[in-house]
Design a protein around this motif. Sequence first.
Motif, PDB file in Angstrom:
ATOM      1  N   GLU A  41       0.860  -1.268  -0.179  1.00 53.36           N
ATOM      2  CA  GLU A  41      -0.206  -0.038  -0.079  1.00 53.36           C
ATOM      3  C   GLU A  41       0.937   1.295   0.044  1.00 53.36           C
ATOM      4  OE1 GLU A  41       0.950  -0.119   4.329  1.00 53.36           O
ATOM      5  OE2 GLU A  41       0.918  -1.659   2.612  1.00 53.36           O
ATOM      6  N   ARG A  42       2.037   1.297   0.532  1.00 52.63           N
ATOM      7  CA  ARG A  42       3.000   2.414   0.474  1.00 52.63           C
ATOM      8  C   ARG A  42       3.984   2.116  -0.590  1.00 52.63           C
ATOM      9  NH1 ARG A  42       6.369   2.908   5.256  1.00 52.63           N
ATOM     10  NH2 ARG A  42       5.853   1.123   5.966  1.00 52.63           N
ATOM     11  N   PHE A  43       3.669   2.797  -1.747  1.00 51.06           N
ATOM     12  CA  PHE A  43       4.198   2.059  -3.025  1.00 51.06           C
ATOM     13  C   PHE A  43       4.749   3.239  -4.082  1.00 51.06           C
ATOM     14  CE2 PHE A  43       3.198   1.586  -7.730  1.00 51.06           C
ATOM     15  CZ  PHE A  43       4.045   0.674  -7.838  1.00 51.06           C
ATOM     16  N   GLU A  44       6.030   3.212  -4.003  1.00 48.35           N
ATOM     17  CA  GLU A  44       6.665   4.091  -5.005  1.00 48.35           C
ATOM     18  C   GLU A  44       6.839   3.678  -6.481  1.00 48.35           C
ATOM     19  OE1 GLU A  44      10.539   7.325  -5.132  1.00 48.35           O
ATOM     20  OE2 GLU A  44      10.284   5.519  -3.734  1.00 48.35           O
ATOM     21  N   SER A  45       6.452   4.158  -7.296  1.00 47.02           N
ATOM     22  CA  SER A  45       6.485   3.559  -8.844  1.00 47.02           C
ATOM     23  C   SER A  45       7.920   3.492  -9.250  1.00 47.02           C
ATOM     24  CB  SER A  45       5.864   4.472  -9.811  1.00 47.02           C
ATOM     25  OG  SER A  45       5.882   3.849 -11.139  1.00 47.02           O
ATOM     26  N   PRO A  46       8.282   2.522  -9.638  1.00 47.18           N
ATOM     27  CA  PRO A  46       9.736   2.478 -10.341  1.00 47.18           C
ATOM     28  C   PRO A  46       9.788   2.865 -11.513  1.00 47.18           C
ATOM     29  CG  PRO A  46       8.706   0.252 -10.454  1.00 47.18           C
ATOM     30  CD  PRO A  46       7.821   1.018  -9.624  1.00 47.18           C
ATOM     31  N   TYR A  47       8.809   3.135 -12.327  1.00 46.62           N
ATOM     32  CA  TYR A  47       8.661   3.650 -13.402  1.00 46.62           C
ATOM     33  C   TYR A  47       8.266   5.106 -13.503  1.00 46.62           C
ATOM     34  CZ  TYR A  47       8.845  -0.962 -15.067  1.00 46.62           C
ATOM     35  OH  TYR A  47       9.260  -2.290 -15.255  1.00 46.62           O
ATOM     36  N   ARG A  48       8.915   6.058 -14.185  1.00 45.42           N
ATOM     37  CA  ARG A  48       8.651   7.402 -14.319  1.00 45.42           C
ATOM     38  C   ARG A  48       7.370   7.390 -15.385  1.00 45.42           C
ATOM     39  NH1 ARG A  48       6.660  11.340 -14.036  1.00 45.42           N
ATOM     40  NH2 ARG A  48       7.571  13.420 -14.349  1.00 45.42           N
ATOM     41  N   VAL A  49       7.424   6.524 -16.383  1.00 48.57           N
ATOM     42  CA  VAL A  49       6.061   6.719 -17.133  1.00 48.57           C
ATOM     43  C   VAL A  49       5.715   5.368 -17.533  1.00 48.57           C
ATOM     44  CG1 VAL A  49       5.312   7.378 -19.555  1.00 48.57           C
ATOM     45  CG2 VAL A  49       6.917   8.911 -18.431  1.00 48.57           C
ATOM     46  N   LEU A  50       4.428   5.004 -17.437  1.00 50.22           N
ATOM     47  CA  LEU A  50       3.735   3.960 -17.698  1.00 50.22           C
ATOM     48  C   LEU A  50       2.728   3.965 -19.051  1.00 50.22           C
ATOM     49  CD1 LEU A  50       3.242   2.258 -14.406  1.00 50.22           C
ATOM     50  CD2 LEU A  50       4.448   1.333 -15.992  1.00 50.22           C
ATOM     51  N   ILE A  51       2.891   3.377 -19.908  1.00 52.84           N
ATOM     52  CA  ILE A  51       1.975   3.376 -21.066  1.00 52.84           C
ATOM     53  C   ILE A  51       1.202   1.917 -20.930  1.00 52.84           C
ATOM     54  CG2 ILE A  51       1.752   3.161 -23.651  1.00 52.84           C
ATOM     55  CD1 ILE A  51       4.622   4.523 -23.655  1.00 52.84           C
ATOM     56  N   TYR A  61      -4.161  -5.049 -13.439  1.00 47.73           N
ATOM     57  CA  TYR A  61      -3.292  -4.017 -13.982  1.00 47.73           C
ATOM     58  C   TYR A  61      -4.035  -2.804 -13.953  1.00 47.73           C
ATOM     59  CZ  TYR A  61      -0.576  -7.670 -16.773  1.00 47.73           C
ATOM     60  OH  TYR A  61      -0.149  -8.658 -17.219  1.00 47.73           O
ATOM     61  N   ARG A  62      -5.257  -2.603 -14.007  1.00 46.65           N
ATOM     62  CA  ARG A  62      -5.965  -1.598 -13.851  1.00 46.65           C
ATOM     63  C   ARG A  62      -5.776  -0.849 -12.365  1.00 46.65           C
ATOM     64  NH1 ARG A  62     -12.190  -1.592 -14.854  1.00 46.65           N
ATOM     65  NH2 ARG A  62     -11.278  -3.009 -16.452  1.00 46.65           N
ATOM     66  N   PHE A  63      -5.912  -1.875 -11.411  1.00 44.71           N
ATOM     67  CA  PHE A  63      -5.546  -1.477  -9.980  1.00 44.71           C
ATOM     68  C   PHE A  63      -4.137  -0.947  -9.635  1.00 44.71           C
ATOM     69  CE2 PHE A  63      -9.253  -4.521  -8.542  1.00 44.71           C
ATOM     70  CZ  PHE A  63     -10.303  -3.604  -9.235  1.00 44.71           C
ATOM     71  N   TYR A  64      -3.282  -1.779 -10.399  1.00 43.15           N
ATOM     72  CA  TYR A  64      -2.192  -1.459 -10.323  1.00 43.15           C
ATOM     73  C   TYR A  64      -1.444   0.294 -10.781  1.00 43.15           C
ATOM     74  CZ  TYR A  64       3.081  -1.251 -11.028  1.00 43.15           C
ATOM     75  OH  TYR A  64       4.513  -1.025 -10.958  1.00 43.15           O
ATOM     76  N   LEU A  65      -2.185   0.425 -11.810  1.00 43.74           N
ATOM     77  CA  LEU A  65      -2.089   1.758 -12.437  1.00 43.74           C
ATOM     78  C   LEU A  65      -2.355   2.949 -11.595  1.00 43.74           C
ATOM     79  CD1 LEU A  65      -2.643   0.630 -16.319  1.00 43.74           C
ATOM     80  CD2 LEU A  65      -0.400   1.311 -15.369  1.00 43.74           C
ATOM     81  N   LYS A  66      -3.523   2.647 -10.848  1.00 50.16           N
ATOM     82  CA  LYS A  66      -3.904   3.947 -10.000  1.00 50.16           C
ATOM     83  C   LYS A  66      -3.072   3.788  -8.912  1.00 50.16           C
ATOM     84  CE  LYS A  66      -8.927   3.131 -11.075  1.00 50.16           C
ATOM     85  NZ  LYS A  66     -10.103   2.578 -10.626  1.00 50.16           N
ATOM     86  N   ALA A  67      -2.397   2.797  -8.161  1.00 50.38           N
ATOM     87  CA  ALA A  67      -1.417   2.894  -7.111  1.00 50.38           C
ATOM     88  C   ALA A  67      -0.206   3.475  -7.754  1.00 50.38           C
ATOM     89  CB  ALA A  67      -1.209   1.308  -6.884  1.00 50.38           C
ATOM     90  N   ALA A  68       0.289   3.074  -9.048  1.00 47.31           N
ATOM     91  CA  ALA A  68       1.366   3.727  -9.731  1.00 47.31           C
ATOM     92  C   ALA A  68       1.305   5.214  -9.956  1.00 47.31           C
ATOM     93  CB  ALA A  68       1.665   3.032 -11.034  1.00 47.31           C
ATOM     94  N   ALA A  69       0.071   5.736 -10.308  1.00 49.49           N
ATOM     95  CA  ALA A  69      -0.166   7.052 -10.142  1.00 49.49           C
ATOM     96  C   ALA A  69      -0.007   7.867  -9.091  1.00 49.49           C
ATOM     97  CB  ALA A  69      -1.457   7.246 -10.932  1.00 49.49           C
ATOM     98  N   LEU A  70      -0.766   7.087  -7.932  1.00 48.30           N
ATOM     99  CA  LEU A  70      -0.452   7.706  -6.683  1.00 48.30           C
ATOM    100  C   LEU A  70       0.932   7.816  -6.335  1.00 48.30           C
ATOM    101  CD1 LEU A  70      -2.048   8.542  -3.972  1.00 48.30           C
ATOM    102  CD2 LEU A  70      -2.237   6.097  -3.488  1.00 48.30           C
TER     103      LEU A  70
END
Length: 327
Positions: A41-51, A61-70
């Motif tokens: 839940e305390r998540f820092e995206s390793p990617y600067r941009v995700l396509i 994947y959809r749930f992950y992308l919301k966490a990655a945006a956060l």
Amino acid sequence: MAEKIGILVGWEQSFPQAFLERCNKVPGVRAEIAKLGGTPERFESPYRVLIDRISQEVKHYRFYLKAAALGGAFVINDPFWWSADDKFFGYSLASQIGIATPRTVMLPQRDYIPAIVKERSLRNLEYPLNWEAIIDYVRFPAILKPADGGGWKDVSVVRSQEELLAAYNASGQNVMTLQEFIDFDDYVRCICVGKDRILPIQYDPRAIGPTGLRGCYVQHDSERWLPKALHDRVIEDAIKINKALGYDMNSIEFAIRDGVPYAIDFTNPAPDMHIEHLRERYFNIAVDWMVAFAVECSRGDRRTRDGYAWSRLVRPSVGKVRLGASS
């Protein structure tokens, strides 16, 4: 350290392969097929941009992308926006911002899950429907199609009340829209990148393409094959739609009748970018635009979350957890 760009893909090959090859030629950037696993839940995206080319089919994947945006990533397309919209919302939005759209009416579902007791659970629903008023507004011929569908699935052309009711009665649990049929003089599909990079391509939705699927692109030597005024309006309307939707990757279809481009289909967050469909010239333009846009985003300050009120409450990425590492 190189900025990381990740791409989420399904079965397609040509676009992700070309994107990765070209992106990785840019100094200071590393592009790869994104790898997703357990996400704390305390998540820092390793990617600067995700396509995102596939989360419409894979819920994780959809749930992950919301966490990655956060967690600080810029996601193409914004997962908060596109997962909340639908085709009917798109028509309502487009009509509100001055885009020509066909007359459209959303219809209640014909059938429901077994837990719905129609006499008690549907007390808010008008019954019977005022079919006379609906038909008088839309008129025949018309298109009956799902309000959240695509790819010509469960789509019917209806030319009478009898045909309409037969198709509606067979629609099951789909929420359907009845839409004016635009007997078009010409048809355009625009490939869109970054809201304002618009590639209008002549398109025949009735033809069978080279891979056996419905729809075929028509090749032109010049990007501007429409009359200039009409070309400019298509570009302007496509940009308006992308900005209103918040889409940075989209395809927008216009049916042109009597010189007016009617927006027909324009909520496509993972548009068709196969080389087999676009053919080489248009494919190369789409890939090069996406590379340029992704690199631009990786080097800028943009974050998907910046447009949301809750982003002001999110603290900097300190003390975030990465599974497999100490927390």
